[in-house]
Design a protein around this motif. Sequence first.
Motif, short mmCIF file in Angstrom:
data_model
loop_
_atom_site.label_atom_id
_atom_site.label_comp_id
_atom_site.label_asym_id
_atom_site.label_seq_id
_atom_site.Cartn_x
_atom_site.Cartn_y
_atom_site.Cartn_z
N GLU A 272 -9.91 -32.11 -1.64
CA GLU A 272 -11.20 -31.63 -2.12
C GLU A 272 -11.00 -30.80 -3.39
N LYS A 273 -11.87 -31.00 -4.37
CA LYS A 273 -11.76 -30.32 -5.65
C LYS A 273 -12.80 -29.21 -5.77
N GLU B 121 -22.83 -34.03 2.95
CA GLU B 121 -21.45 -34.36 2.62
C GLU B 121 -20.74 -33.24 1.88
N ASP B 122 -21.42 -32.13 1.65
CA ASP B 122 -20.85 -31.04 0.87
C ASP B 122 -20.47 -29.87 1.78
N TYR C 233 -20.48 -29.68 -6.43
CA TYR C 233 -19.37 -30.16 -7.26
C TYR C 233 -18.93 -31.50 -6.69
N ARG C 234 -19.37 -32.57 -7.34
CA ARG C 234 -19.12 -33.92 -6.84
C ARG C 234 -18.43 -34.75 -7.91
N GLU C 235 -17.34 -35.39 -7.52
CA GLU C 235 -16.56 -36.19 -8.46
C GLU C 235 -16.22 -35.40 -9.71
N GLU C 236 -15.86 -34.12 -9.46
CA GLU C 236 -15.44 -33.19 -10.50
C GLU C 236 -16.53 -32.95 -11.55
N GLN C 237 -17.79 -33.06 -11.12
CA GLN C 237 -18.94 -32.76 -11.96
C GLN C 237 -19.92 -31.89 -11.19
N GLN D 37 -23.58 -30.84 -10.13
CA GLN D 37 -24.87 -31.50 -9.99
C GLN D 37 -25.85 -30.53 -9.35
#
Length: 350
Positions: free
Chosen positions: A155-156, A190-191, A233-237, A239
């Motif tokens: 996880e990032k 999912e977060d 923070y999803r796919e290193e972006q 949102q």
Amino acid sequence: EPLESWRIFFLDRYQELASRMSNPSDPLEAAKLINEDLKQLFGFDPRYYCHPTDQGLTEMLENNLGRCEDMTNIAIYAFRANGLPLTSDYTPHWADTSNNHAWNALITPSGEAIPMMGCEANPGEYSLRPIIAKVYRKTFSINEDNLIFQLKQGEKAPPWLSGKNYCDVTNLYVATHDINLQVDPLFSDEDSFIYLCVFNSGEWKAIHWAELQNGKAKFTKMGTEICYLPMFYREEQLQPATIPFILRADGELDWIEASSIKDDLLLVSVTKKIIQASTDDKIVSSLQKDSEYELFYWNDRWESLGKRTADEKPLKYERVPGTALYWLVQCNSNKEERIFTYENNTQIWW
């Protein structure tokens, strides 16, 4: 910074320090004498923002210039070598202007932290900006409460919040409130974490984190009178998770939801937060004559309301949302302009 032996240099440099003091047991007097010497030794130069790392002592002594992190580091070397406990405190992102900052605090025998700026301002003589979202302190020890130790494998997290060696000291500098947030669980199932962001240099940037449990999150010790946006923070972006809000001094949240398009605005532009600006035609506009500007409003992303060319008067926009978070940007600028709301025919800067 590069690993070097700096202690001997500063022990030798200040070996006669006690003989120059009226009270050799006073850490505040010693701190001021050392910092006065550091002012002659080292100074600030914004070009060092381009330096890939903090400088080591050898490089700092050769250049005599650096960024604020270098200034705090060389002060730490000098103070700690001579038995004075000095911290490196920092805000990763200012909340009402661009960039970030690092500074020092001298820890007194009673445990009080007195802010100062190595090579620039002595303890008790240093003033920080009054609007701060978060202040963190670098630590030697690993803080296992930090986000990096809560993440699942793979996880990032946003880079600034992924460190192991820092702790939160915001409440030592400004009045704070906790923020209890509710997010639709269907939108966030999912977060594991949610991030609170401030607007800095044309982007939303994560300043704090909270764990999500059944759509609920608690952000601790947040600075007030600041515009925040909760984000995932999803796919290193990053949102958006909700609409933005202002955290007021009393702890209340003023949510900023874009309304229907109906109003007219008269606008100026600033690159940092200022006192409420009048929109009367007689004001001295900060707009550059004959330059083109574009007005945006936040609606899960920045949406354009069109471009206008400036003259001596504030720009006029017709048919815009009655309430919204706005951003007026000079075309081809560095996007340092501040966001604002519009209340009672007045721009309120954030």
